[in-house]
Design a protein around this motif. Structure first.
Motif, PDB file in Angstrom:
ATOM      1  N   MET A  58       0.760  -1.356  -0.081  1.00  0.00           N
ATOM      2  CA  MET A  58      -0.021  -0.149  -0.165  1.00  0.00           C
ATOM      3  C   MET A  58       0.824   1.150   0.037  1.00  0.00           C
ATOM      4  SD  MET A  58      -2.919  -1.058   2.838  1.00  0.00           S
ATOM      5  CE  MET A  58      -3.711   0.644   2.918  1.00  0.00           C
ATOM      6  N   ILE A  62       3.365  -1.128   4.146  1.00  0.00           N
ATOM      7  CA  ILE A  62       2.517   0.161   4.062  1.00  0.00           C
ATOM      8  C   ILE A  62       3.751   1.161   3.708  1.00  0.00           C
ATOM      9  CG2 ILE A  62       1.101   1.692   4.991  1.00  0.00           C
ATOM     10  CD1 ILE A  62      -0.316  -0.761   6.344  1.00  0.00           C
ATOM     11  N   PHE A  75     -10.223   1.497   3.142  1.00  0.00           N
ATOM     12  CA  PHE A  75      -8.716   1.448   3.705  1.00  0.00           C
ATOM     13  C   PHE A  75      -8.347   0.092   4.422  1.00  0.00           C
ATOM     14  CE2 PHE A  75      -4.925   1.971   6.621  1.00  0.00           C
ATOM     15  CZ  PHE A  75      -4.205   2.555   5.877  1.00  0.00           C
ATOM     16  N   GLN A  76      -9.576  -0.481   4.854  1.00  0.00           N
ATOM     17  CA  GLN A  76      -9.388  -1.805   5.726  1.00  0.00           C
ATOM     18  C   GLN A  76      -9.472  -2.964   4.606  1.00  0.00           C
ATOM     19  OE1 GLN A  76      -8.795  -2.561   8.796  1.00  0.00           O
ATOM     20  NE2 GLN A  76      -8.774  -0.302   9.176  1.00  0.00           N
ATOM     21  N   ARG A 122      -7.560  -3.002   1.783  1.00  0.00           N
ATOM     22  CA  ARG A 122      -6.426  -3.083   1.137  1.00  0.00           C
ATOM     23  C   ARG A 122      -5.463  -3.528   2.601  1.00  0.00           C
ATOM     24  NH1 ARG A 122      -8.242   1.532  -0.282  1.00  0.00           N
ATOM     25  NH2 ARG A 122      -7.079   2.789   0.942  1.00  0.00           N
ATOM     26  N   LEU A 123      -5.856  -3.016   3.886  1.00  0.00           N
ATOM     27  CA  LEU A 123      -5.199  -3.213   4.881  1.00  0.00           C
ATOM     28  C   LEU A 123      -5.040  -4.709   5.254  1.00  0.00           C
ATOM     29  CD1 LEU A 123      -3.048  -2.114   6.941  1.00  0.00           C
ATOM     30  CD2 LEU A 123      -5.322  -1.397   8.408  1.00  0.00           C
ATOM     31  N   GLN A 124      -5.983  -5.435   5.132  1.00  0.00           N
ATOM     32  CA  GLN A 124      -6.346  -6.564   5.550  1.00  0.00           C
ATOM     33  C   GLN A 124      -5.111  -7.972   4.950  1.00  0.00           C
ATOM     34  OE1 GLN A 124     -10.020  -8.414   4.909  1.00  0.00           O
ATOM     35  NE2 GLN A 124     -10.317  -7.422   2.818  1.00  0.00           N
ATOM     36  N   LYS A 131     -10.069   6.527   2.553  1.00  0.00           N
ATOM     37  CA  LYS A 131     -10.244   6.218   3.867  1.00  0.00           C
ATOM     38  C   LYS A 131     -11.326   5.036   3.937  1.00  0.00           C
ATOM     39  CE  LYS A 131      -8.386  10.199   6.092  1.00  0.00           C
ATOM     40  NZ  LYS A 131      -8.496  11.490   6.573  1.00  0.00           N
ATOM     41  N   TYR A 140       4.198   5.027   3.631  1.00  0.00           N
ATOM     42  CA  TYR A 140       3.606   6.599   4.094  1.00  0.00           C
ATOM     43  C   TYR A 140       4.295   7.520   3.567  1.00  0.00           C
ATOM     44  CZ  TYR A 140       0.715   9.855   6.497  1.00  0.00           C
ATOM     45  OH  TYR A 140      -0.157  10.796   6.942  1.00  0.00           O
ATOM     46  N   ASN A 147      -5.083   7.109  -0.861  1.00  0.00           N
ATOM     47  CA  ASN A 147      -5.807   7.012   0.428  1.00  0.00           C
ATOM     48  C   ASN A 147      -7.121   6.442   0.657  1.00  0.00           C
ATOM     49  OD1 ASN A 147      -3.360   8.002   1.249  1.00  0.00           O
ATOM     50  ND2 ASN A 147      -3.903  10.272   1.315  1.00  0.00           N
ATOM     51  N   ALA A 153      -2.323  -6.332   3.009  1.00  0.00           N
ATOM     52  CA  ALA A 153      -0.868  -5.726   2.733  1.00  0.00           C
ATOM     53  C   ALA A 153       0.128  -6.241   3.667  1.00  0.00           C
ATOM     54  CB  ALA A 153      -1.086  -4.334   2.929  1.00  0.00           C
TER      55      ALA A 153
END
Length: 88
Positions: free
Chosen positions: A5, A83, A73-74, A76-78, A70, A85, A68, A80
């Motif tokens: 991400m 990350i 976001f979850q 992709r986060l699950q 938001k 930034y 981004n 990835a």
């Protein structure tokens, strides 16, 4: 580093450029969230369409997803494993 991400503090920080260059270096396909969010004639995708387009990508073995957004976001986060930034 296969499921990446790329997010950032603000628009214009260089997320797209960084993601594109990283994808070239690692030979990983890059997916820009703006391209998934905006449909032809600059019409916003529905949240369901936008979410589904990301859910279709994340099961893959490799990806870089840049942006981004938001509200999804979850998704992709699950999956990835990395990350990145970007700050100004």
């Amino acid at each position: 580093m296969n499921l990446i991400m790329v997010v950032g503090i603000s628009p214009g920080v260089g997320k797209s450029t960084f993601a594109r260059r990283l994808g070239e270096a690692l030979h990983i396909e890059v997916h820009h969230l703006d391209a998934l969010f905006w449909t032809p004639n600059w019409v916003e995708a529905s949240l369901e369409e936008f979410s589904k387009s990301q859910q279709d990508i994340i099961p893959r073995d490799q990806w870089i997803i840049e942006g981004n957004y938001k509200n999804t976001f979850q998704i992709r986060l699950q999956r990835a494993d990395t990350i990145i930034y970007l700050l100004d």
